[in-house]
Design an enzyme around this catalytic site. Structure first.
Site, PDB file in Angstrom:
ATOM      1  N   HIS A  53       0.844  -1.196   0.000  1.00  0.00           N
ATOM      2  CA  HIS A  53       0.000   0.000   0.000  1.00  0.00           C
ATOM      3  C   HIS A  53       0.875   1.239   0.000  1.00  0.00           C
ATOM      4  O   HIS A  53       2.022   1.218   0.442  1.00  0.00           O
ATOM      5  CB  HIS A  53      -0.951   0.012   1.206  1.00  0.00           C
ATOM      6  CG  HIS A  53      -0.297   0.361   2.514  1.00  0.00           C
ATOM      7  ND1 HIS A  53      -0.104   1.674   2.919  1.00  0.00           N
ATOM      8  CD2 HIS A  53       0.209  -0.404   3.510  1.00  0.00           C
ATOM      9  CE1 HIS A  53       0.481   1.689   4.108  1.00  0.00           C
ATOM     10  NE2 HIS A  53       0.688   0.433   4.481  1.00  0.00           N
ATOM     11  N   CYS A  54       0.321   2.321  -0.549  1.00  0.00           N
ATOM     12  CA  CYS A  54       1.012   3.614  -0.497  1.00  0.00           C
ATOM     13  C   CYS A  54       0.204   4.524   0.409  1.00  0.00           C
ATOM     14  O   CYS A  54      -0.407   4.057   1.373  1.00  0.00           O
ATOM     15  CB  CYS A  54       1.177   4.192  -1.900  1.00  0.00           C
ATOM     16  SG  CYS A  54      -0.373   4.390  -2.802  1.00  0.00           S
ATOM     17  N   ALA A  55       0.161   5.816   0.131  1.00  0.00           N
ATOM     18  CA  ALA A  55      -0.494   6.756   1.045  1.00  0.00           C
ATOM     19  C   ALA A  55      -2.005   6.572   1.088  1.00  0.00           C
ATOM     20  O   ALA A  55      -2.633   6.818   2.123  1.00  0.00           O
ATOM     21  CB  ALA A  55      -0.153   8.189   0.640  1.00  0.00           C
ATOM     22  N   ARG A  57      -3.693   3.937  -1.323  1.00  0.00           N
ATOM     23  CA  ARG A  57      -4.149   2.826  -2.157  1.00  0.00           C
ATOM     24  C   ARG A  57      -3.608   1.483  -1.697  1.00  0.00           C
ATOM     25  O   ARG A  57      -2.455   1.381  -1.283  1.00  0.00           O
ATOM     26  CB  ARG A  57      -3.711   3.026  -3.610  1.00  0.00           C
ATOM     27  CG  ARG A  57      -4.032   4.357  -4.207  1.00  0.00           C
ATOM     28  CD  ARG A  57      -3.583   4.421  -5.652  1.00  0.00           C
ATOM     29  NE  ARG A  57      -3.668   5.775  -6.174  1.00  0.00           N
ATOM     30  CZ  ARG A  57      -3.694   6.093  -7.453  1.00  0.00           C
ATOM     31  NH1 ARG A  57      -3.631   5.130  -8.365  1.00  0.00           N
ATOM     32  NH2 ARG A  57      -3.764   7.337  -7.847  1.00  0.00           N
TER      33      ARG A  57
END
Length: 645
Positions: A53-55, A57
């Protein structure tokens, strides 16, 4: 002997306590249920190759993307958008993505040791593979990377303002905290690259440690002195380079290491793998990195930085307009990850980067568009989404704004891109630069301050950002969306013993409400309405006693002492307040017919929740009789209940 009546308000206080405990339970299940739904609609654990996961998503790599149901996921109120790009199935969640990521891993039974790795035979474009690799390597610590950059920027501001000087221990300790990640960058990249390439991340992490080892840095410094003698490894000349903060060398070295690791594991007996495979990898890859991989990668890094700079200096305003206008388009498709290594490489090679300051107007332009929507809209759900997206956007997270508001409405997104292009052109024309990596947000200008202090480049960046924000907001407010004027409800004359209908809809006996807590009368006697429109008005003259945090329930007390609870829908606490807007606050005096709440009926139905709205007299034990005076249907502001002492 007659039984004493409960103290006025006692039942009302009990109902509030019960609702609080009821909602805590529902919130505790929220991420679990969302995770189960996500896992089911990506095709289950067996269809997953990897999950990071990113910030905002969840980034899935799937074996068979045809087994994923994007439309079903989009219908879930906990999912903002689903994007398939760069060989990834991306589920946009928002700021609480880490909690959902943990819940999905738990639901799938994934641990650090059991997480699936890439499978053979996948067909992905070259660009898709690059985006997948870059996001998989950088996404796990992008938040920490932005935090350290912010801290470094604030330290620069503190020095410029004279609050600190570089000789103080306070400055040195905070600087170490802000610089440690980038100084030992090969260590962190070694770990995430090792995981991404399917190898033992601790082996690649050790390679990163070797690149930043004090002996190697000392050898580099000694080689810079006049008259330095050549160094050799097994008779082969070595050129020592300072690999601190470098990006490309450790990524290439990790890929080679994982390739050797797989072949070693295939050849060695199982009893020898745990010891001999790491030894073989380290013995081969570390020297190979210093002799071949590192110098080639460093040359490539310099060429990339110098090539970008050569293009940028020809027409900086044009580069700024292009990047500022197209950045959010890249975000939509996840292509922005491809620029992250270039930004970090610029910082490492050139000592500064001009791309991040250009992106700041692009980000704030979307935030300005959201503010325009917030001020212009009369739709309750849009206003709630706009408020949430605005706060997230100020901190650099624009996905909720884009997917939830500006892109569906189209014109606000276009206005944001145009404004971002203009702001980016102004910023680039001013030669604005950043001296540390970070997410473009309201604190980012502190990272644009050079060692010499605030200059014209900083002011140019601020002006460009302000122009993008204000222009986008004004365009959206005046031209971005239609306005609807709400019609006031017709309100009947009310007496102290009357409760008017707080909403228009079908009347339902309380015992028929599909929730035993309300149907049993535990919270008090009353009735329910299935609303035909998304408005709740005051049913009498009185005061707002309580509004739940998620705005799905409100408590009122009439001037005559009637304590009323209105709970919109069943289990709607799980929606986390998204479809609801409160137009009053606790302590407000209200007159019959005043607007209390608005909500999005369709959003609640689409999320699978029942709209039956219990209307409970919390202190009904204080009254001898409660009569439903409305028929099978009622209009807001018309008589609903009659109460007798």
């Amino acid at each position: 002997m007659t039984q004493a009546k409960p103290e006025r308000g006692a039942i009302w206080r009990r109902s509030r306590v019960f609702l609080f405990l009821y909602s805590v339970k529902e919130f505790g299940m929220k991420y679990h249920e969302l995770a189960q739904d996500i896992l089911r609609h990506v095709g289950g654990k067996e269809n997953m190759v990897s999950l990071v996961h990113c910030a905002t998503r969840l980034r899935f790599k799937l074996k068979d993307s045809s087994k994923a149901d994007a439309e079903a996921l989009k219908a879930n109120p906990g999912v903002i958008m689903v994007v398939e790009s760069g060989g990834q199935f991306q589920v946009v969640i928002g700021n609480h993505v880490h909690d959902v990521w943990l819940a999905v891993r738990e639901a799938a039974g994934i641990t650090d040791d059991s997480e699936p790795v890439a499978v053979k035979g996948e067909k992905t474009s070259v660009l898709g593979q690059v985006i997948d690799v870059v996001s998989g390597i950088f996404a796990p610590f992008i938040g920490v990377m932005a935090a350290t950059g912010l801290l470094k920027g604030l330290l620069a501001l503190a020095v410029v303002c004279g609050w600190l000087n570089t000789e103080q221990a306070t400055y040195k300790i905070w600087f170490a905290a802000s610089d440690a990640l980038f100084f030992f960058f090969p260590l962190f990249l070694g770990y995430t690259a090792g995981k991404k390439f399917g190898g033992n991340p601790f082996i690649t992490m050790v390679i990163g440690g070797a690149l930043t080892h004090p002996l190697m840095i000392q050898a580099f410094e000694a080689g810079q002195l006049p008259g330095a003698t050549a160094e050799y490894f097994l008779g082969i000349p070595v050129t020592f380079i300072n690999y601190s903060s470098s990006v490309i060398p450790i990524i290439l070295a990790s890929w080679v290491c994982c390739w050797i690791e797989r072949r070693s594991n295939a050849l060695l007996p199982s009893a020898m793998k745990n010891f001999f495979t790491p030894a073989i990898c380290l013995a081969i890859v570390v020297p190979l990195t210093f002799l071949v991989i590192g110098p080639i990668a460093t040359w490539l890094s310099v060429m990339l930085a110098n090539g970008y700079q050569a293009v940028y200096v020809v027409a900086p305003w044009l580069a700024g307009a292009a990047l500022g206008g197209l950045w959010q388009v890249c975000v939509i498709f996840g292509l922005h990850w491809g620029l992250v290594p270039l930004m970090i490489n610029n910082l490492n090679v050139l000592g500064h980067d001009s791309m991040l300051p250009i992106i700041l107007p692009a980000v704030l332009a979307q935030v300005g568009a959201v503010l325009g929507i917030f001020l212009a809209t009369r739709d309750a759900r849009q206003k709630v989404l706009a408020g949430s997206a605005f706060s997230a956007g100020l901190f650099g997270i624009t996905e909720p704004a884009i997917y939830g508001l500006t892109l569906p409405l189209r014109r606000p997104f276009i206005f944001g891109c145009v404004s971002g292009a203009l702001g980016g052109a102004i910023t680039a024309f001013s030669n604005s630069a950043t001296y540390s990596f970070g997410l473009p947000n309201i604190f980012f200008p502190a990272q644009m301050i050079p060692a010499s202090g605030i200059d014209a480049s900083v002011w140019g960046g601020l002006i460009g950002t302000a122009v993008a924000f204000i222009l986008s907001g004004l365009l959206t407010y005046f031209f971005g969306m239609p306005r609807k004027v709400a019609e006031p409800a017709a309100v009947a004359k009310v007496t102290e013993n009357d409760v008017l209908a707080p909403m228009t809809g079908s009347v339902l006996a309380l015992e028929n409400v599909p929730d035993t807590t309300f149907a049993s009368g535990l919270l008090g006697k009353g009735v329910a309405i299935i609303p035909a429109e998304g408005k709740v008005i005051a049913p009498f003259n009185g005061e707002v006693a309580s509004i739940f945090q998620t705005k799905h329930a409100i408590g009122l007390e009439s001037d005559s002492g009637i304590e009323l609870l209105i709970h919109v829908g069943i289990d709607t606490v799980k929606l986390d307040g998204v479809p609801f807007t409160a137009h009053v606050k606790v302590g407000d005096k209200v007159q019959a017919g005043d607007l209390l709440l608005t909500f999005d009926r369709q959003a609640i139905l689409d999320a699978g929740y029942d709209l039956a709205t219990p209307i409970i007299i919390s202190n009904s034990d204080d009254y001898s009789e409660l009569e439903i005076v409305a028929g099978s249907a009622v209009s807001a502001g018309q008589p609903l209940l009659s109460i007798t002492h």
